[in-house]
Design an enzyme around this catalytic site. Structure first.
Site, PDB file in Angstrom:
ATOM      1  N   LEU A   1       0.823  -1.207   0.000  1.00  0.00           N
ATOM      2  CA  LEU A   1       0.000   0.000   0.000  1.00  0.00           C
ATOM      3  C   LEU A   1       0.856   1.256   0.000  1.00  0.00           C
ATOM      4  O   LEU A   1       0.587   2.199  -0.734  1.00  0.00           O
ATOM      5  CB  LEU A   1      -0.937  -0.010   1.208  1.00  0.00           C
ATOM      6  CG  LEU A   1      -2.080  -1.014   1.118  1.00  0.00           C
ATOM      7  CD1 LEU A   1      -2.991  -0.886   2.323  1.00  0.00           C
ATOM      8  CD2 LEU A   1      -2.888  -0.818  -0.155  1.00  0.00           C
TER       9      LEU A   1
ATOM     10  N   GLY B   1       4.271   1.675  -0.740  1.00  0.00           N
ATOM     11  CA  GLY B   1       5.146   1.796  -1.905  1.00  0.00           C
ATOM     12  C   GLY B   1       4.384   1.914  -3.212  1.00  0.00           C
ATOM     13  O   GLY B   1       4.732   2.712  -4.085  1.00  0.00           O
TER      14      GLY B   1
ATOM     15  N   ARG C   1      -5.826  -5.071  20.959  1.00  0.00           N
ATOM     16  CA  ARG C   1      -5.103  -6.300  20.643  1.00  0.00           C
ATOM     17  C   ARG C   1      -4.119  -6.736  21.718  1.00  0.00           C
ATOM     18  O   ARG C   1      -4.083  -7.903  22.084  1.00  0.00           O
ATOM     19  CB  ARG C   1      -4.336  -6.108  19.334  1.00  0.00           C
ATOM     20  CG  ARG C   1      -5.261  -6.040  18.169  1.00  0.00           C
ATOM     21  CD  ARG C   1      -4.529  -5.760  16.882  1.00  0.00           C
ATOM     22  NE  ARG C   1      -5.483  -5.869  15.779  1.00  0.00           N
ATOM     23  CZ  ARG C   1      -5.168  -5.650  14.520  1.00  0.00           C
ATOM     24  NH1 ARG C   1      -3.941  -5.308  14.191  1.00  0.00           N
ATOM     25  NH2 ARG C   1      -6.076  -5.779  13.579  1.00  0.00           N
TER      26      ARG C   1
ATOM     27  N   HIS D   1       2.156 -10.398  14.490  1.00  0.00           N
ATOM     28  CA  HIS D   1       1.343  -9.935  13.379  1.00  0.00           C
ATOM     29  C   HIS D   1       1.875  -8.672  12.715  1.00  0.00           C
ATOM     30  O   HIS D   1       1.812  -8.512  11.507  1.00  0.00           O
ATOM     31  CB  HIS D   1      -0.056  -9.665  13.924  1.00  0.00           C
ATOM     32  CG  HIS D   1      -1.006  -9.103  12.936  1.00  0.00           C
ATOM     33  ND1 HIS D   1      -1.272  -9.726  11.739  1.00  0.00           N
ATOM     34  CD2 HIS D   1      -1.744  -7.978  12.946  1.00  0.00           C
ATOM     35  CE1 HIS D   1      -2.153  -8.998  11.060  1.00  0.00           C
ATOM     36  NE2 HIS D   1      -2.437  -7.939  11.755  1.00  0.00           N
TER      37      HIS D   1
ATOM     38  N   LEU E   1      -3.577  -0.106   7.173  1.00  0.00           N
ATOM     39  CA  LEU E   1      -3.927   0.242   5.801  1.00  0.00           C
ATOM     40  C   LEU E   1      -4.000   1.763   5.673  1.00  0.00           C
ATOM     41  O   LEU E   1      -3.540   2.361   4.701  1.00  0.00           O
ATOM     42  CB  LEU E   1      -5.258  -0.401   5.415  1.00  0.00           C
ATOM     43  CG  LEU E   1      -5.316  -1.927   5.547  1.00  0.00           C
ATOM     44  CD1 LEU E   1      -6.653  -2.462   5.046  1.00  0.00           C
ATOM     45  CD2 LEU E   1      -4.187  -2.583   4.776  1.00  0.00           C
TER      46      LEU E   1
END
Lengths: 255, 638
Positions: free
Chosen positions: B43, B45, B330, B401, B441
């Protein structure tokens, strides 16, 4: 489980290539197909032999890197499944499994199970995009899109570009791949201004790259790990027919 | 060393606007005279290469995959955050900013995070314009879902494949630039060295992974967008090819590595099945929206899940965190799962798992609704485990992750090495000590679409057009020789152990001593063991084949060699940071109920490490963190 693997070994594009048998013993059924190759490769390296080369990356069925023919079926016997998500519980003790690269004129073999699929990138470069400059879009909610259209567009957009459709097609056609992209964009209002040129450019490029024509075999849909429907091919054909009646293909331009 | 973050002055809401005006512009006719190298086409690059190509720069983009479309951003499932407030539920740029700083446990740079929240809305607009088929409501307007760490619904999504669709959008834009000739694409090329001339990053050395050819590429500035380093743990949710080599090579050339110990453990992954396991698979966190997480109340309870009556179950997230419940962030959820398993209440093989079931939601909402929301995740779970989530509770366990740490960058996303820009997960900038769901993202696209196109112009105005060196410059020749020598060395060791064996050994040490819970003794053990593994690697590894063709073992060997150095720095940083914050949990520092206990007086800074040479201790540089807009507080999700 005990399995016999017959794997296509080809050192280079020039090499003729051959199937080589490997006996696998004590395979756990929660081993994925690629993990089985990992186990084999560890063994081969220890023995001083060359490991089997195969493309893979995410190993969760989304990047589209992996894929080869497993006993004659692209990505193997389980429906809607990429090779990396195929687990050995799909096979029986004593089975012989044949692994060969995706074969198509447009996908030359590089080594063992690895083929060159850059032709798919070239089809997208020919027109598989909306020419929206960064920063030029209006508010995301300025153009309402019915849920039905958005969902249908997403069905087509789910293509992972693995090339199984091409490998499964007796004609080596990339129609399902191309149709998925044309439908994904053509179903959306944002995709309308370039819709005709997109169809003309992508189809012309597909032919130029040596992919075959579609003769409605349906093998592509059967092996597609994302369940892309051949209905989209009908959509491509309509777009292409309308476009060729009204326009001629033009190169991509800057402005 | 002067660690100047170059954060503009003025109130936080005005900083980016003011900075955009203060930065210099490159004359349109001069843009084509500048060449920019972009390494990585995820996303960050992909968006950067496409946007810079559109602006008229000459761009060369590199990725190790066979196509730019396969970068690991593609695997992100859940969604992307933006402060649109389409839900009318109280969201705003300031709230997204606030949640992100708080979620990061007050270890990120305020000004960067504010800018991220500010440009988030433009990202959604841009993605829609590119044809990303986001989920819609029946009105035709964009749909949102909720996500961990937030009490508003601000997450945009495309089924469970949001990362894929956003990446295909950026890839489509990039493909257009390739067709126009403004971007030259180099797939199956791996960056193996950064070239620095008189303190300026001027190019890279790459290996063509098909032919083995090693070559140099020169540019006026270099962008690294090469992702994170979770694979230092061997088992992670990252793609098998994800690696630290590009940023580690840059680090060795002088770029500071910031906060390497901030590594995120995702709470909902499928547990490890056995020795042959090659990677871990994430189940979207969105399952926690309707799912309930539990373990048996009694340790060692061997009953099948359906035999355990309601009274003997402990819905521990709901019990400990009543206001966030199953949607606790998380890091908090992951550690709670580990505590349950440490108490002997874990389930499944090895006792390393907790149950997550959606049976209550199935009763409440009906099977159809659950099938529409999670059907694809259920299928994936069944395919991997052979168990049917419609009948059995799923077993989940945390897995590595995402890595919040990365190369240090200033407000302009430039590292301390002049001309080296770092975007996305590869930099350290926005998530502090813990990233919130659906924010990776957002950051990748923010950096690529809306930050670097501005800041790189300002940088290039200081570079004379046409002044870049040629590939014959001695620095390039020297770098090529180094890469060739290293390749030759790896191929010539001819030992008895495979690259994977070393990688697994490193991973076990990292997970055991530098994983979810860390303490001084364990970290010191890791710091002893890692150099030993590294030493044995260079004596005992066997890399078959030659360097002159497609050789995946050679590729892996180079990456693992770098992980063997990087892992040590990670442990070193974790030992130095004698506090708990976000995902970095030092067992010595916890509240009575087991939450992370920060030490703001001593550790409210970014730890940026300088490479001092092989076998030498890295040098620590500190960038103090000041919080002028967010009140520093103990995080509470109760």
């Amino acid at each position: 489980m005990k399995l016999t693997l017959k794997i296509w070994r080809q050192e280079s594009p020039e090499d003729k290539g051959r199937l080589v048998s490997y006996e696998m013993d004590g395979v756990a059924e929660d081993t994925s197909f690629l993990e089985l190759l990992d186990i084999l490769n560890q063994r081969l390296i220890k023995k001083g032999e060359h490991p089997v080369t195969f493309d893979h990356d995410c190993r969760e069925g989304i990047c589209g890197s992996c894929g080869f023919m497993i006993s004659g079926i692209a990505h193997g016997p389980q429906k809607l499944t990429t090779t990396c998500q195929l687990f050995m519980r799909q096979f029986k003790d004593g089975d012989t499994i044949v692994a060969e690269p995706f074969r198509s004129r447009a996908f030359p073999v590089i080594k063992d199970l690895v083929v060159d699929r850059s032709a798919l990138d070239k089809i997208v470069q020919a027109g598989g995009f909306i020419s929206a400059r960064t920063g030029s879009g209006p508010d995301g909610n300025a153009i309402p899109i019915s849920k039905e259209k958005a969902d249908r567009s997403m069905d087509a957009a789910a293509c992972i570009g693995c090339g199984a459709c091409v490998a499964a097609c007796p004609n080596g056609s990339a129609m399902l791949f191309t149709a998925a992209k044309i439908s994904h964009l053509g179903l959306l209002p944002q995709g309308q201004p370039e819709r005709k040129q997109r169809a003309l450019r992508m189809v012309a490029k597909m032919q130029e790259l040596g992919f075959g024509a579609c003769s409605n075999h349906g093998e592509c849909e059967a092996v597609c790990p994302k369940g892309i429907s051949i209905d989209f091919i009908a959509r491509l054909n309509r777009d292409y027919m309308v476009a060729s009646a009204l326009e001629t293909v033009e190169p991509v331009k800057k402005v | 060393m002067d660690l100047n973050s170059k954060v503009p002055s003025g109130p936080i809401e005005k900083k980016w606007e003011k900075h955009r005006f203060d930065m210099k512009l490159v004359n349109p006719s001069n843009k084509r005279k500048y060449k920019i190298i972009v390494v990585g086409t995820g996303l960050a690059g992909g968006a950067a290469a496409a946007s810079l190509g559109q602006l008229g720069y000459e761009v060369e983009a590199f990725c190790y995959q066979d196509s730019a479309r396969r970068a690991h951003s593609i695997a992100a499932q859940g969604g992307i955050n933006a402060a649109k407030n389409y839900q009318n539920d109280g969201d705003s740029v300031f709230r997204l900013f606030y949640d992100t700083v708080k979620g990061g446990d007050f270890r990120s740079r305020e000004a960067n995070v504010y800018r991220l929240a500010e440009v988030s809305n433009g990202i959604i607009d841009q993605c829609v314009a590119l044809g990303v088929p986001f989920a819609r409501e029946y009105s035709g307007y964009l749909a949102n879902r909720s996500f961990g760490g937030a009490q508003v619904s601000r997450t945009f999504y495309a089924r469970g494949q949001t990362g894929q669709q956003l990446l295909l959008g950026a890839y489509a834009a990039l493909s257009r630039e390739v067709a126009l000739g403004s971007v030259k694409m180099f797939p199956r090329h791996e960056m193996l060295e950064l070239v620095v001339i008189d303190g300026h990053a001027k190019g890279i050395v790459v290996r063509d992974m098909v032919t083995g050819t090693i070559s140099s590429h020169v540019a006026d500035t270099v962008i690294l967008a090469t992702g994170g380093y979770s694979n230092v743990f061997y088992l992670s949710t990252n793609a098998k090819g994800c690696n630290t080599t590009a940023i580690w090579r840059a680090h060795r050339k002088g770029a500071l590595f910031a906060n390497p110990c901030y590594t995120q453990i995702h709470p909902t992954c499928i547990p490890v099945a056995g020795e042959h396991q090659s990677k871990l698979t994430l189940m979207s966190e969105s399952l926690r929206n309707d799912g309930r997480v539990w373990v048996p109340k009694k340790a060692g309870d061997q009953r099948k899940p359906w035999e355990i009556p309601e009274d003997d179950r402990d819905y521990y997230l709901e019990r400990i965190y009543p206001s966030y419940g199953n949607l606790a962030p998380r890091d908090v959820s992951s550690r709670a799962a580990k505590r349950m398993c440490d108490e002997g209440r874990g389930v499944g093989p090895g006792g390393r798992g907790v149950y997550l079931d959606l049976f209550d939601a199935m009763d409440r909402l009906g099977r159809d609704v659950i099938a529409a929301r999670y059907g694809n995740l259920f299928e994936m779970y069944e395919r991997i485990t052979g168990e049917d989530p419609w009948k059995w509770p799923m077993r989940i366990y945390p897995a590595v992750h995402y890595t919040m740490g990365g190369l240090w960058v200033d407000y302009n996303l430039m590292s301390n090495l002049d001309g080296l820009h770092v975007l996305g997960e590869a930099n350290f900038s926005d998530h502090g000590a813990n990233r919130l769901g659906a924010s990776a993202l957002m950051q990748g696209l923010a950096d690529g679409y809306f930050v670097i196109p501005y800041t790189i112009a300002d940088y290039l105005t200081k570079v004379k057009p046409g002044s870049r060196p040629s590939v014959d410059h001695p620095a390039f020749k020297e770098a090529e020789r180094e890469v060739e020598a290293r390749t030759k060395k790896l191929l010539s060791i001819g030992g008895t152990k495979t690259v994977d064996e070393f990688h697994k050994e490193l991973g076990q040490v990292m997970w055991e001593y530098v994983g979810m819970g860390r303490n001084e003794a364990g970290l010191k053990t890791a710091l002893q063991k890692i150099p030993q593994i590294r030493e044995r690697f260079w004596k005992e590894v066997r890399v078959p084949g030659s360097g002159a063709d497609l050789n995946q073992e050679l590729e892996k060997a180079g990456r693992v060699a770098d992980f063997l150095e990087m892992g040590e720095l990670l442990a070193y940083d974790a030992l130095m940071r004698d506090e708990s914050c976000g995902a970095h949990f030092r067992e010595e520092h916890q509240t009575p109920d087991g939450e992370a206990l920060r030490n703001d007086e001593k550790y409210a800074y970014v730890a940026a490490w300088e490479y001092k040479g092989e076998g030498k201790s890295p040098e620590l540089h500190k960038e103090p963190l000041e919080f002028e807009n967010v009140h520093l507080a103990q995080r509470s999700y109760k």
